[in-house]
Design a protein around this motif. Structure first.
Motif, PDB file in Angstrom:
ATOM      1  N   PHE A  38      -2.888   0.262  -1.761  1.00 20.00           N
ATOM      2  CA  PHE A  38      -3.244  -0.346  -3.044  1.00 20.00           C
ATOM      3  C   PHE A  38      -2.115  -0.355  -4.072  1.00 20.00           C
ATOM      4  N   ALA A  45      -5.879   1.602 -11.348  1.00 19.92           N
ATOM      5  CA  ALA A  45      -6.681   0.552 -11.969  1.00 19.92           C
ATOM      6  C   ALA A  45      -6.161   0.215 -13.366  1.00 19.92           C
ATOM      7  N   GLN A  92      -6.213  -6.706 -16.378  1.00 17.14           N
ATOM      8  CA  GLN A  92      -7.181  -7.783 -16.199  1.00 17.14           C
ATOM      9  C   GLN A  92      -6.981  -8.954 -17.153  1.00 17.14           C
ATOM     10  N   ILE A 119     -14.485 -18.637 -12.889  1.00 20.07           N
ATOM     11  CA  ILE A 119     -14.794 -17.449 -12.079  1.00 20.07           C
ATOM     12  C   ILE A 119     -14.349 -16.191 -12.822  1.00 20.07           C
ATOM     13  N   LEU A 158     -13.031 -10.301 -11.631  1.00 21.37           N
ATOM     14  CA  LEU A 158     -13.472  -9.393 -10.581  1.00 21.37           C
ATOM     15  C   LEU A 158     -13.849 -10.154  -9.312  1.00 21.37           C
ATOM     16  N   ASN A 159     -14.569 -11.255  -9.460  1.00 18.22           N
ATOM     17  CA  ASN A 159     -14.928 -12.043  -8.293  1.00 18.22           C
ATOM     18  C   ASN A 159     -13.687 -12.646  -7.638  1.00 18.22           C
ATOM     19  N   ILE A 201     -10.598 -11.345  -7.622  1.00 13.82           N
ATOM     20  CA  ILE A 201      -9.932 -10.278  -6.860  1.00 13.82           C
ATOM     21  C   ILE A 201     -10.723  -9.941  -5.597  1.00 13.82           C
ATOM     22  N   MET A 202     -12.031  -9.813  -5.777  1.00 14.17           N
ATOM     23  CA  MET A 202     -12.880  -9.455  -4.645  1.00 14.17           C
ATOM     24  C   MET A 202     -12.764 -10.465  -3.516  1.00 14.17           C
ATOM     25  N   ASN A 203     -12.715 -11.741  -3.865  1.00 18.34           N
ATOM     26  CA  ASN A 203     -12.637 -12.764  -2.824  1.00 18.34           C
ATOM     27  C   ASN A 203     -11.312 -12.735  -2.076  1.00 18.34           C
ATOM     28  N   VAL A 223      -9.239 -10.162  -1.728  1.00 17.20           N
ATOM     29  CA  VAL A 223      -9.137  -8.944  -0.918  1.00 17.20           C
ATOM     30  C   VAL A 223     -10.121  -8.977   0.252  1.00 17.20           C
ATOM     31  N   SER A 224     -11.337  -9.448   0.001  1.00 14.61           N
ATOM     32  CA  SER A 224     -12.337  -9.522   1.064  1.00 14.61           C
ATOM     33  C   SER A 224     -11.825 -10.310   2.252  1.00 14.61           C
ATOM     34  N   MET A 225     -11.437 -11.536   1.967  1.00 20.29           N
ATOM     35  CA  MET A 225     -11.087 -12.438   3.062  1.00 20.29           C
ATOM     36  C   MET A 225      -9.847 -11.957   3.817  1.00 20.29           C
ATOM     37  N   THR A 264     -12.372 -21.880  -4.332  1.00 21.66           N
ATOM     38  CA  THR A 264     -13.515 -21.176  -4.926  1.00 21.66           C
ATOM     39  C   THR A 264     -13.420 -21.174  -6.450  1.00 21.66           C
TER      40      THR A 264
END
Lengths: 204, 204
Positions: free
Chosen positions: A74, A131, A136, A150, A153-154, A156-158, A160-162, A202
């Motif tokens: 991270f 953090a 942000q 968007i 947070l969404n 970043i989440m997307n 990192v998720s993918m 997205t």
DNA sequence: GTCTATACAAAGATAGAC
DNA sequence: GTCTATCTTTGTATAGAC
């Protein structure tokens, strides 16, 4: 006559390093609980007692590894996302590329860090400091400037998720036969090319 | 005069069930290695010896739980995706909704199943059978019909990633302060609304 | 500093009484 | 079926020789 102080040959590995290397290897594969100190000692080729001599306890040794691994995983995310001089597109592409390469070389890394995060008190301080480095507002502004609604947070989440999830779910996909072990590298390299586009789509 | 055979009251829980319930609770939280049979016995309110009397070994007991949990987590994915009568949009929405609801009620589930999958020989057969139920040609056709060029695998990976990863990475996001524990439910409920659109946008 | 031997503790499994 | 007591194995930590 040499006045040089006695210098350890760069090629030689100290006992301490041997233990750390062995611990890194086994801890990252098995996690804290399933790792046996005897296994670490054997892997390091040293006497079990030396492990306690150098590191006092299994927990202490573990702390060193988990902090090191957390930084690996991270450490990069804050500086990249928070840099106002990097465009959104470049940020996504840099993150996806760097992570894919990192994880290809360290497939156990995300699972290891995330699993120990659930139960480990050591890393909490580190997580918080990390953090705070993630600014942000900068990302939020970059999203707003472009008219994207968007949430940060969404976003970043997307990303990192993918990027990360394929590595976490690899055992599932490989044992199911949906991805062959030999194809896995190609699979994630191919995703590396597509994810930036997918993420940008997205945002609209 | 009653001729009924002696019948166990439905409200009564057998010792076997008490042990299973306790095992389910502790195994899913801590995983196999970190779980102590003594803790299971205590949680079940029974003597440690009874655990071995009923299940012979810790491993045996664990097998029951992990297979049950695997079905819970991945049982729905094959039938939904393989049904030719469900449109792409409906498939995505159904999967995302069902998974979000399931995981909100069982936050440890994905991590538990995925982590044990790495080291556990029991589930492999189950994974394979499950994958065979997932008819890739049907999804592939549905994607092609609509002119989408994304591979079936990337499509599945993206849906599952975006839905499941927040639960896997929750400890990270919560301990970092990026998401407050109390906000987490709202966060994933909000994503549940958006993910279908996001996924559809990755197809174009 | 390094190692051998060993004490100590924890956890899984079992025998046998009831 | 259930319990107590106990055995065995395995992992952690330390004492003390070199």
């Amino acid at each position: 006559m040499y006045i040089c102080s006695p210098k350890i040959n760069e090629m030689e590995i100290t006992t301490e390093e041997k233990i750390i290397n062995a611990a890194r290897s086994i801890f990252t594969q098995k996690g804290f609980s399933a790792t046996r100190t005897r296994d670490i000692a054997e892997e390091a080729g040293i006497n079990l007692a030396l492990l306690n001599y150098y590191f006092r306890s299994k927990k202490n040794l573990f702390r060193i590894i988990i902090e090191e691994k957390f930084d690996e995983l991270f450490g990069m995310i804050g500086p990249i996302l928070s840099d106002p001089n990097i465009t959104l597109e470049e940020k996504i592409e840099t993150l996806v590329t760097n992570y894919t390469n990192l994880l290809l070389a360290n497939e156990d890394l995300p699972f290891f860090v995330l699993s120990e995060l659930k139960t480990n008190e050591f890393i909490l301080e580190k997580v918080k400091r990390n953090a705070q480095m993630l600014s942000q507002p900068i990302i939020e502004n970059q999203l707003k400037e472009r008219g994207f609604t968007i949430s940060t947070l969404n976003f970043i989440m997307n990303v990192v998720s993918m990027t990360m999830f394929p590595f976490i779910s690899k055992p599932l996909f490989v044992s199911s036969g949906l991805v062959k072990e030999e194809q896995f590298t190609n699979f994630v390299m191919d995703r590396k090319q597509h994810i930036p586009t997918w993420v940008m789509n997205t945002l609209k």
